[in-house]
Design a protein around this motif. Structure first.
Motif, PDB file in Angstrom:
ATOM      1  N   LYS A   3     -34.813  68.627  21.987  1.00  0.00           N
ATOM      2  CA  LYS A   3     -33.992  67.568  22.568  1.00  0.00           C
ATOM      3  C   LYS A   3     -32.219  67.898  22.617  1.00  0.00           C
ATOM      4  O   LYS A   3     -32.074  68.386  21.338  1.00  0.00           O
ATOM      5  CB  LYS A   3     -34.117  66.128  22.914  1.00  0.00           C
ATOM      6  N   HIS A   4     -31.583  67.763  23.831  1.00  0.00           N
ATOM      7  CA  HIS A   4     -29.880  68.035  23.573  1.00  0.00           C
ATOM      8  C   HIS A   4     -30.020  66.882  22.406  1.00  0.00           C
ATOM      9  O   HIS A   4     -30.487  65.906  22.399  1.00  0.00           O
ATOM     10  CB  HIS A   4     -28.930  67.993  24.965  1.00  0.00           C
ATOM     11  N   TYR A   5     -28.475  66.916  22.010  1.00  0.00           N
ATOM     12  CA  TYR A   5     -28.348  65.896  21.103  1.00  0.00           C
ATOM     13  C   TYR A   5     -28.227  64.865  21.594  1.00  0.00           C
ATOM     14  O   TYR A   5     -27.692  63.126  21.338  1.00  0.00           O
ATOM     15  CB  TYR A   5     -27.284  66.399  20.000  1.00  0.00           C
ATOM     16  N   LEU A   6     -27.016  63.974  23.158  1.00  0.00           N
ATOM     17  CA  LEU A   6     -26.587  63.162  23.243  1.00  0.00           C
ATOM     18  C   LEU A   6     -27.680  62.720  24.187  1.00  0.00           C
ATOM     19  O   LEU A   6     -28.341  61.633  24.384  1.00  0.00           O
ATOM     20  CB  LEU A   6     -25.834  63.547  25.004  1.00  0.00           C
TER      21      LEU A   6
ATOM     22  N   ASN B 187     -16.245  58.449  21.937  1.00  0.00           N
ATOM     23  CA  ASN B 187     -15.981  59.481  21.314  1.00  0.00           C
ATOM     24  C   ASN B 187     -15.647  60.799  22.145  1.00  0.00           C
ATOM     25  O   ASN B 187     -15.004  60.925  22.531  1.00  0.00           O
ATOM     26  CB  ASN B 187     -15.425  59.634  20.168  1.00  0.00           C
ATOM     27  N   ILE B 188     -17.015  61.149  21.901  1.00  0.00           N
ATOM     28  CA  ILE B 188     -17.863  62.502  22.903  1.00  0.00           C
ATOM     29  C   ILE B 188     -17.247  61.992  24.508  1.00  0.00           C
ATOM     30  O   ILE B 188     -16.397  63.188  24.750  1.00  0.00           O
ATOM     31  CB  ILE B 188     -18.834  62.483  22.761  1.00  0.00           C
ATOM     32  N   LYS B 189     -17.860  61.152  24.850  1.00  0.00           N
ATOM     33  CA  LYS B 189     -17.780  60.710  26.588  1.00  0.00           C
ATOM     34  C   LYS B 189     -16.200  60.841  26.805  1.00  0.00           C
ATOM     35  O   LYS B 189     -15.319  61.236  27.947  1.00  0.00           O
ATOM     36  CB  LYS B 189     -18.131  60.209  26.863  1.00  0.00           C
ATOM     37  N   ALA B 190     -15.482  59.702  25.888  1.00  0.00           N
ATOM     38  CA  ALA B 190     -13.850  60.402  26.419  1.00  0.00           C
ATOM     39  C   ALA B 190     -13.122  61.102  26.046  1.00  0.00           C
ATOM     40  O   ALA B 190     -11.789  61.246  26.318  1.00  0.00           O
ATOM     41  CB  ALA B 190     -13.269  58.404  25.619  1.00  0.00           C
TER      42      ALA B 190
ATOM     43  N   PRO C 103     -18.490  67.728  19.211  1.00  0.00           N
ATOM     44  CA  PRO C 103     -19.762  66.476  19.049  1.00  0.00           C
ATOM     45  C   PRO C 103     -20.984  66.159  18.400  1.00  0.00           C
ATOM     46  O   PRO C 103     -21.358  65.607  17.839  1.00  0.00           O
ATOM     47  CB  PRO C 103     -19.677  66.421  20.824  1.00  0.00           C
ATOM     48  N   GLU C 104     -21.173  67.875  18.317  1.00  0.00           N
ATOM     49  CA  GLU C 104     -22.598  67.786  17.465  1.00  0.00           C
ATOM     50  C   GLU C 104     -23.107  67.237  16.351  1.00  0.00           C
ATOM     51  O   GLU C 104     -23.571  66.753  15.544  1.00  0.00           O
ATOM     52  CB  GLU C 104     -23.489  69.348  17.683  1.00  0.00           C
ATOM     53  N   GLU C 105     -21.626  67.458  15.673  1.00  0.00           N
ATOM     54  CA  GLU C 105     -21.878  67.408  14.529  1.00  0.00           C
ATOM     55  C   GLU C 105     -21.165  66.658  13.697  1.00  0.00           C
ATOM     56  O   GLU C 105     -21.596  65.706  13.226  1.00  0.00           O
ATOM     57  CB  GLU C 105     -20.676  68.445  13.597  1.00  0.00           C
ATOM     58  N   ASP C 106     -20.384  65.793  15.201  1.00  0.00           N
ATOM     59  CA  ASP C 106     -20.159  63.984  14.582  1.00  0.00           C
ATOM     60  C   ASP C 106     -21.234  63.203  14.826  1.00  0.00           C
ATOM     61  O   ASP C 106     -21.436  62.558  14.272  1.00  0.00           O
ATOM     62  CB  ASP C 106     -19.181  63.694  15.810  1.00  0.00           C
TER      63      ASP C 106
ATOM     64  N   ASN D 297     -21.873  51.989  15.283  1.00  0.00           N
ATOM     65  CA  ASN D 297     -21.541  53.861  14.861  1.00  0.00           C
ATOM     66  C   ASN D 297     -21.779  54.563  15.683  1.00  0.00           C
ATOM     67  O   ASN D 297     -20.672  54.921  16.368  1.00  0.00           O
ATOM     68  CB  ASN D 297     -22.168  53.757  13.027  1.00  0.00           C
ATOM     69  N   LEU D 298     -23.187  54.554  16.796  1.00  0.00           N
ATOM     70  CA  LEU D 298     -23.598  55.354  17.474  1.00  0.00           C
ATOM     71  C   LEU D 298     -22.907  55.173  18.553  1.00  0.00           C
ATOM     72  O   LEU D 298     -22.731  56.436  19.632  1.00  0.00           O
ATOM     73  CB  LEU D 298     -24.749  55.211  17.272  1.00  0.00           C
ATOM     74  N   THR D 299     -22.381  54.260  19.116  1.00  0.00           N
ATOM     75  CA  THR D 299     -21.956  53.309  20.315  1.00  0.00           C
ATOM     76  C   THR D 299     -20.510  53.808  20.240  1.00  0.00           C
ATOM     77  O   THR D 299     -19.816  54.735  21.068  1.00  0.00           O
ATOM     78  CB  THR D 299     -21.909  52.276  20.428  1.00  0.00           C
TER      79      THR D 299
END
Length: 318
Positions: free
Chosen positions: A229-232, A299-302, A308-311, A292-294
């Motif tokens: 799966k993709h990380y998102l 941050n990724i979507k903005a 992003p993957e590392e974050d 934390n996940l939210t």
């Protein structure tokens, strides 16, 4: 002009319905004829409702309005919205969309004057399909498989529903993956599903290790999930699971397992097993992880995250 009011938790079906409306627009002018607004201010809302389509023909406007139901809207504002809707351009279609958080167990307040106003038009609720309504979920899988010309015996359908559950978007994503894997025969076997599709049990094992502090084992499970799966997608699925777990922990002392199953959309037997596994995990820990996940997802979507993957991985394991 047509006015629609869509609300509910099942974002996949909402998206399908909006795509149907978009299909009537001129594809050469979609950038101008299709607009989405996120809870605009009152003056902006009135301006949007009075939009005059230009030379590119019919126009479709989607107004995300969930925040409106948590605010007080004055009577004079309701009247102005009503007047703007009644006197709008015939070439403008408007969708008011109250997209609810999945597994939140809430609906827009039907006592609100805005709800009553919008309900005069084309109103439609999009609820999730409960896990116990297996016939409806099977029908969905068969329909989406048929669109892709996939041949799926019953055992393959059963395996897919067991592994993925009742999230229609995830089910459709897995079918898309199976279409590629099974090409050119397009015959999906039970073994294909078990080998290639992410499962709720895989996620449960990962999340179970994570909240219990076994981060080395959690990391190993996360890396295995990342191969499928993709990380998102892992993030979204984990968020859904955390919402369910938080509800279980917060309400387990007040509600029966049957009532908890209805509140979370989980099978009653899985509720029992989950409560046992969460016995040594606090509500505070679950809420903190979700927060934390939210934040990471925002941050990724903005566009605020360079890696992003590392974050996402760091958020899980910090």
């Amino acid at each position: 002009m047509a006015v629609y009011f869509f609300y509910g938790e099942e974002d996949f079906n909402i998206e399908v319905e909006i795509d149907k409306l978009k299909s009537s627009l001129d594809k050469n002018y979609l950038d101008m004829s299709f607009k989405v607004y996120d809870n605009p201010s009152f003056p902006d809302l009135i301006s949007i409702l009075r939009t005059q389509p230009m030379m590119f023909g019919k126009m479709l406007v989607v107004i995300k309005c969930l925040d409106y139901f948590s605010k007080t809207i004055e009577d004079k504002e309701i009247k102005e919205i009503s007047a703007a809707l009644e006197n709008n351009n015939d070439m403008l279609d408007i969708v008011f969309l109250a997209q609810l958080p999945r597994d939140g167990g809430k609906k827009p307040d039907s006592r609100k004057k805005l709800f009553k106003l919008l309900s005069k038009y084309n109103v439609k609720e999009f609820p999730t399909i409960p896990t116990y309504k297996t016939a409806e979920l099977e029908a969905f899988v068969k329909k989406q498989a048929q669109k892709r010309k996939l041949k799926m015996p019953q055992e393959a359908i059963n395996a897919l529903l067991f592994q993925v559950g009742n999230n229609l978007r995830q089910l459709d994503n897995e079918l898309e993956k199976l279409e590629i894997i099974s090409y050119p025969k397009l015959l999906v076997t039970e073994a294909m599903v078990k080998e290639n599709c992410i499962s709720n049990e895989d996620l449960f094992v990962f999340a179970d290790y994570l909240v219990s502090g076994k981060k080395d084992k959690a990391l190993k499970e996360y890396r295995k999930l990342s191969e499928k799966k993709h990380y998102l997608e892992i993030l979204a699925a984990t968020q859904t699971m955390l919402r369910q777990w938080i509800t279980l922990k917060a309400k387990s002392s007040k509600l029966s397992n049957f009532e908890l199953a209805k509140a979370t959309g989980m099978h009653e037997y899985r509720v029992k097993l989950t409560l046992q596994k969460l016995k040594n995990t606090t509500l505070k820990e679950l809420v903190k992880l979700k927060e934390n996940l939210t934040e990471a997802e925002y941050n990724i979507k903005a566009g605020l995250s360079q890696f992003p993957e590392e974050d996402i991985e760091n958020t899980f394991f910090k």
